[in-house]
Design an enzyme around this catalytic site. Structure first.
Site, PDB file in Angstrom:
ATOM      1  N   CYS A  52       0.825  -1.220   0.000  1.00 35.30           N
ATOM      2  CA  CYS A  52       0.000   0.000   0.000  1.00 35.30           C
ATOM      3  C   CYS A  52       0.851   1.259   0.000  1.00 35.30           C
ATOM      4  O   CYS A  52       1.652   1.484   0.916  1.00 35.30           O
ATOM      5  CB  CYS A  52      -0.927  -0.045   1.219  1.00 35.30           C
ATOM      6  SG  CYS A  52      -1.590   1.543   1.733  1.00 35.30           S
ATOM      7  N   CYS A  55       0.372   3.490   3.003  1.00 37.36           N
ATOM      8  CA  CYS A  55       0.996   2.904   4.195  1.00 37.36           C
ATOM      9  C   CYS A  55       2.499   3.189   4.211  1.00 37.36           C
ATOM     10  O   CYS A  55       3.087   3.496   5.250  1.00 37.36           O
ATOM     11  CB  CYS A  55       0.763   1.392   4.226  1.00 37.36           C
ATOM     12  SG  CYS A  55      -0.977   0.903   4.192  1.00 37.36           S
ATOM     13  N   CYS A 171       9.138  14.313  -3.688  1.00 32.16           N
ATOM     14  CA  CYS A 171       8.961  13.076  -4.458  1.00 32.16           C
ATOM     15  C   CYS A 171       8.287  11.991  -3.621  1.00 32.16           C
ATOM     16  O   CYS A 171       8.807  11.570  -2.580  1.00 32.16           O
ATOM     17  CB  CYS A 171      10.336  12.608  -4.949  1.00 32.16           C
ATOM     18  SG  CYS A 171      10.442  10.875  -5.403  1.00 32.16           S
ATOM     19  N   CYS A 174      10.293   8.805  -3.208  1.00 27.73           N
ATOM     20  CA  CYS A 174      11.397   9.013  -2.261  1.00 27.73           C
ATOM     21  C   CYS A 174      10.899   8.882  -0.822  1.00 27.73           C
ATOM     22  O   CYS A 174      11.561   8.281   0.028  1.00 27.73           O
ATOM     23  CB  CYS A 174      12.015  10.395  -2.462  1.00 27.73           C
ATOM     24  SG  CYS A 174      12.612  10.726  -4.143  1.00 27.73           S
TER      25      CYS A 174
END
Length: 266
Positions: A52, A55, A171, A174
């Site tokens: 996910c 998550c 990002c 990232c």
């Protein structure tokens, strides 16, 4: 020295090594859930799935929360992998990820957390519901932060193998990688010849351009014998990174940072 004595020495060393990779968030299973929750502590539980995206984004915030409340005697910060622990997730009506629920002390009747998914908001909520007054702790960072001032000194050091993540703060990929990358750095923090580092290539565009960075995150490996560097194209799970570094650097660490049975004798 007898072989048995050598292996005993390594076994003793492994026992003495502290695994800093261990989560500060308590991992619950179908079997352990009701042994931990609904007892003498209020419990905040994240029900998640490893794949996910939301998550993964929450993970570093939730770890920060866990680290902050680790010593709180009346509160438990926990998580459940719903891919593996389907029974308990079904029992508590989890239908999307992440689902965050608060279980009051002595109760298995949860209330759903609907607030912002950052450490500050979660801490405020837990303090209110749990009657605590815990302040967020600064989470130790083992990833070496690079700047134009220290880049050459660290990355081009011919005595060290260096893995560099070129990233941008905005990002999403990232942010998802961040908790895993920190664990990689923690695994190898005791290896003097290995450095796990990152560079904000949005703030330091010239360095990113110098090394051909055109997207984020870009990972490059700079071994001792090739400081031109080359792209890391492997998987982005902890085990993938650990296997890569062990292979390229001749180290023998497992995903908890402990020496494995493959450690080379000197």
């Amino acid at each position: 020295m007898a072989k048995s004595q050598i292996w005993f020495g390594f076994a003793l060393l492994a026992l003495l090594l502290v695994s800093a990779v261990a989560d500060d968030v308590v991992v619950l299973t179908d079997d352990s859930f009701e042994k931990e929750v609904g007892k003498d502590k209020g419990a905040l539980v994240e029900f998640y799935a490893p794949w996910c995206g939301h998550c993964k984004k929450l993970a570093p915030e939730y770890e920060k929360l866990g680290a902050s409340f680790k010593k709180a005697k009346s509160v438990l910060i926990a998580k459940v992998d719903c891919d593996e622990q389907k029974s308990v997730c079904t029992k508590y009506g989890v239908s999307g990820y992440p689902t965050i629920q608060w279980f009051p002390k002595g109760s298995l009747e949860p209330q759903k957390y609907e607030g912002p998914r950052n450490a500050e908001a979660l801490a405020e909520y837990v303090n209110k519901e749990g009657g605590t007054n815990v302040k967020l702790a600064a989470v130790p960072q083992n990833v070496v932060v690079l700047t134009p001032d220290n880049f050459d000194e660290i990355v081009l050091d011919q005595n060290k193998d260096v893995l560099v993540e070129f990233y941008a703060p905005w990002c999403g990929h990232c942010k998802s990688l961040a908790p895993t990358y920190e664990k990689v750095a923690t695994v190898f923090k005791q290896e003097e010849g290995v450095v796990i580092a990152n560079l904000d290539a949005d703030a330091h565009k010239a360095l990113g351009e110098k090394y051909g960075v055109s997207g984020f995150p870009t990972l490059k490996f700079f071994p001792k014998d090739n400081k031109a560097g080359h792209d890391y194209d492997g998987g982005r799970d902890l085990d993938d990174f650990v296997s890569f570094i062990n292979e390229k650097s001749g180290t023998s660490r497992d995903s908890k940072g402990q020496l494995t049975s493959k450690v080379r004798l000197v």
